[in-house]
Enzyme design. Structure first.
Site, short mmCIF file in Angstrom:
data_model
loop_
_atom_site.label_atom_id
_atom_site.label_comp_id
_atom_site.label_asym_id
_atom_site.label_seq_id
_atom_site.Cartn_x
_atom_site.Cartn_y
_atom_site.Cartn_z
N ASP A 1 -39.43 24.82 -7.72
CA ASP A 1 -40.29 24.64 -8.81
C ASP A 1 -41.43 25.71 -8.99
O ASP A 1 -41.81 26.31 -7.50
CB ASP A 1 -40.91 23.32 -9.09
CG ASP A 1 -41.77 23.04 -10.49
OD1 ASP A 1 -41.52 23.97 -11.19
OD2 ASP A 1 -42.63 22.10 -10.29
N ASN B 1 -3.97 16.49 24.18
CA ASN B 1 -3.78 15.39 24.68
C ASN B 1 -2.42 14.74 24.22
O ASN B 1 -1.75 14.02 24.98
CB ASN B 1 -5.14 14.55 25.04
CG ASN B 1 -5.95 15.05 26.13
OD1 ASN B 1 -5.74 15.74 26.94
ND2 ASN B 1 -7.36 14.45 26.01
#
Length: 868
Positions: A342, A675
């Protein structure tokens, strides 16, 4: 409100079942019970159920709970307990975040107690009394009395007003107060409706209505309450602060990575059950393998790691004067590439100040400023912002000196129909009286017949009048507010003192640009953030402010032109527009949504009720601590100061925080994929699990402990130099490289353990699992250290934490805790094996570093290393 705006007083009071004498106390009590307290929704506190619901909204909370249940079904009670404890810690951290955010919001909502003057009757038939009551006790039909300085406590319709000015900047975005009057008052001015494209004016533009949230700056008024609490116009706008927030760029990125891992689980787990069940014929073992795959893919400590980075980021922002009310917004800050600001109060100081005064030709002349300051000194009506600025226009001591020579005789206060003010003074040394008129040049110039030029008075010829008008217009074109100053010597008791005036010149006023604005705009430019200005003020004024703040203007669009565009056309227009002026609240929201439709991540800074919708729509809503409650409730972060420099610092910290979380998630997800692949392969060839679920969880915990040091680590300057997002595709590409690479070295470890250590039977699985556990801790933690950053050496906290985790992971199989996790001490021959496997793996990871830097971090290899 519109229904009652033009109604006559009799119909208005009859419709509200009240009178000018006010409600009776009994009627007010009944209406209070019916309508509830006059309290904004933003001031209502959230309780534990809301905090808990938000904490459980984590994308991994449900996943971890399901994982714990699967482990319990697989008869792995210890692993299930460990997973659920980790999940509870993550939820607890998010809950603590929510409680802290709510506490911050309560501090921001704290306000000084006020009262309202209300006219009520003790009972029917009794005389009315004026008393002070809390704003919370107001009800529809109450008659309230307002004076200068009073806040507007509810939606009101004026019954009577005297020289009333109301500051509605928090609702409309306009800097200066606006005039208000009942429908029948002659002072009512249509000026505010001029240039409005819509046939139906906004509520704030109707002179007879006072929406809640304004402040009386001048005059007196009697008004009747139309609506209170959640039914007010401000709450209609502010209620948008409580609607569900659209998903931000970071939310979408985290969700994409999460669902990628979930899809891998949904594919890998059934595959493992089928393969291992067919090979071994043991359903329980097949289920354990499937659970191990799920555990291997799940980043169990993600909520803790991300929560820790957010805590660190919030602490650093707090030191910079930024309070965080939505913790996840810190990550969104890093992705901002458009900052919507603003004009009033952000780029400017939200006040009017004197700059200079000029004569009719536009040349510097102190006389108009001195005369205006004298007039303000003798003004009896309360001053507004322009009066205060004019008081500073006089040279040192001019007004005080005049006080000893002049006395006030009469005054014609400023009103918005005449757009000027006059004061009549008696001079102790000269006969007659002195009239000083100041006001809008368009109303003062037509009343002037003479002008001062080159120090002497002369007729105001047509050419001189045109030159004076050009001088005023020239100042207006530069974004200044212009006040014309004229005088006249009159005989006593002149019935029309505002004619045949002598024009002295003009006074220039501006809303000064903040000293930090230009520097902040330059830093935004360096960060790759485009600044756009959204304001309710005039386009010319907004352009001048942008020019002084260093904002390059590509285009200007006002509210009328914006309404003529559909959403598709507006999405194209916002790309080439810098200033959006004369915007209504919904228009600000449309601009923000249009920018998002073009793929931008938007931060919006606002402080009024008119900004609430845009604050909620933006990816990051930025408020200030003196904003209205609804704006603070809609904001994700709140600045303790109004300057844009605080936003710049917040964006930089958001990028650092996002960078640390990105590193952890990318490396963790890639290693977890490795993994899972290893377990999938092992399910087809091994008669036992390479790692138990509890061992996988413990490995993730140790890796997570090492990652907890990342919030204290450095990041590259190149990382903070441009907007950052969760680049899901880049993460997936890197996962597709590092995951299989990690799995390949796992399989090499399997082969070496079988070939050289001879650990290939179920009776030796505890030793086998200990070897792979140590290898996994070493490789994963050192990979994290290798890929952490290019910003020089790691900080001491990172080095010490990584060293402690490595020592703990390597030593664990040799401690009394090993049997608890199903491990046994490996033979001494394991050390040469690890030395032959881990360093080559790290060298291969180092070879993938350019891919990681370019596709995950988005940093080109040519960029220099350094410390931010």
């Amino acid at each position: 409100m519109r229904h009652y705006a033009q109604a006559d007083a009799f119909a208005l009071l009859r419709g509200l079942e009240t009178s000018r004498r006010g409600l009776t106390e009994d009627t007010a009590a009944l209406r209070l019970a019916e309508h509830g307290e006059n309290v904004p929704a933003a001031d209502r506190r959230h309780g534990p159920p809301v905090w808990l619901r938000r904490a459980l909204a984590s994308p991994f909370a449900g996943l971890m709970t399901v994982l714990g249940a699967l482990l319990a079904v697989a008869d792995e009670a210890g692993s299930a307990a460990l997973v659920l404890v980790i999940a509870a810690l993550g939820i607890g951290l998010r809950l603590w975040h929510e409680i802290r955010a709510d506490r911050t919001a309560r501090v921001l909502r704290a306000r000084a107690g006020t009262t309202v003057t209300v006219r009520r009757r003790p009972a029917a038939g009794s005389s009315p009394r004026e008393s002070e009551v809390p704003p919370e006790d107001l009800v529809p039909g109450d008659v309230v009395l307002l004076r200068a300085g009073d806040p507007v406590p509810a939606d009101l319709r004026l019954l009577r007003a005297t020289d009333l000015l109301v500051d509605q900047s928090s609702l409309s975005g306009e800097l200066l107060p606006v005039p208000k009057a009942p429908p029948s008052a002659p002072e009512r001015s249509p000026r505010r409706l001029r240039d409005r494209p819509a046939t139906i004016p906004p509520v704030t533009a109707i002179p007879s209505l006072l929406p809640a949230g304004g402040t009386v700056t001048r005059g007196e008024a009697t008004a009747v309450v139309l609506a209170t609490g959640s039914r007010t116009h401000a709450e209609e706008l502010g209620g948008r602060a409580h609607r569900p927030r659209p998903s931000s760029a970071v939310d979408r990125g985290v969700r994409a990575v999460s669902w990628t891992l979930v899809r891998c689980m949904l594919v890998a787990a059934p595959l493992v059950v089928v393969v291992n069940g067919s090979v071994s014929g043991d359903p329980r073992q097949a289920l354990l393998f499937a659970v191990a795959v799920t555990v291997g893919l799940a980043p169990e400590l993600l909520p803790l790691i991300v929560g820790t980075t957010l805590l660190r980021g919030a602490a650093r922002l707090r030191e910079s004067g930024v309070l965080v009310t939505r913790p996840d917004a810190i990550h969104d800050l890093g992705a901002i590439d458009v900052a919507c600001l603003d004009k009033t109060g952000t780029l400017t100081e939200d006040r009017v100040v004197f700059t200079h005064s000029v004569d009719v030709d536009g040349r510097p002349d102190p006389a108009p400023g001195d005369t205006a300051a004298v007039a303000v000194r003798f003004q009896a009506t309360p001053r507004d912002g322009i009066d205060d600025a004019l008081a500073g226009a006089g040279r040192d001591g001019s007004a005080e000196l005049a006080q000893g020579l002049l006395t006030r005789v009469d005054e014609l206060p400023f009103d918005h129909a005449r757009r000027r003010a006059a004061v009549v003074l008696r001079d102790a040394h000269d006969p007659g009286e002195l009239v000083i008129v100041r006001g809008d040049p368009d109303t003062v110039l037509p009343r002037c017949s003479h002008a001062v030029r080159d120090g002497s008075a002369g007729p105001l010829t047509r050419s001189l009048r045109a030159a004076a008008a050009d001088a005023a217009d020239g100042h207006r074109a530069r974004g200044m507010r212009v006040v014309a100053v004229a005088t006249r010597r009159i005989a006593a008791h002149d019935p029309d003192p505002e004619q045949d005036l002598l024009l002295l010149g003009f006074v220039g006023l501006v809303d000064p640009v903040r000293a930090s604005a230009a520097g902040a705009v330059a830093r935004f430019r360096e960060q790759g953030v485009e600044v756009k200005v959204l304001t309710g003020d005039d386009p010319v004024v907004a352009e001048q402010v942008c020019e002084r703040a260093g904002i390059a203007i590509d285009g200007v669009l006002d509210g009328a032109a914006l309404d003529a565009l559909n959403d598709v056309a507006l999405a194209r227009a916002v790309q080439r527009t810098t200033v959006f002026a004369r915007l209504a609240p919904l228009q600000k929201e449309r601009v923000v949504a249009a920018l998002q439709a073009r793929g931008h991540t938007v931060g919006f800074l606002g402080d009024g009720v008119n900004d609430v919708g845009a604050l909620r729509t933006a990816d990051v809503g930025i408020g200030v601590d003196d904003a209205v409650p609804a704006a603070r409730a809609a904001a994700d972060i709140v600045l303790t100061g109004r300057g844009p420099d605080a936003v710049v610092a917040a964006v930089e910290e958001g990028r650092r925080t996002l960078g640390r979380a990105t590193r952890y998630l990318t490396v963790t997800a890639a290693l977890n994929v490795g993994n899972a692949l290893s377990v999938v392969v092992a399910s087809a060839v091994l008669p036992f699990l390479p790692l138990l679920p509890a061992q996988l969880v413990l490995q993730s915990v140790l890796f997570g402990v090492a990652a907890l040091s990342l919030p204290f680590d450095r990041v590259e300057p190149g990382w903070t130099a441009r907007p950052r997002t969760w680049d899901t595709r880049g993460m997936l590409r890197f996962m597709a490289v590092l995951g299989p690479l990690s799995s390949a070295f796992d399989l090499v470890t399997f082969w070496a353990v079988w070939r050289f250590l001879g650990l290939d039977t179920p009776q030796e699985q505890a030793v086998f699992q200990a070897v792979w556990f140590v290898e996994g801790v070493l490789s994963q933690v050192l990979v994290l250290l290798l890929l952490r950053t290019r910003a020089g050496r790691p900080v001491r906290a990172v080095v010490l934490t990584v060293a402690a985790v490595v020592v703990a992971g390597v030593a664990l199989p040799f401690t009394p805790l090993a049997p608890v996790f199903g491990m046994a001490a490996p033979p001494p021959a394991v050390w040469p094996l690890l030395a032959a496997v881990v360093p080559p793996f790290l060298l291969c990871v180092a070879a993938t570093r350019p891919l990681y830097l370019r596709h995950v971090l988005g940093i080109a290899p040519a960029e220099k290393d350094g410390v931010p």
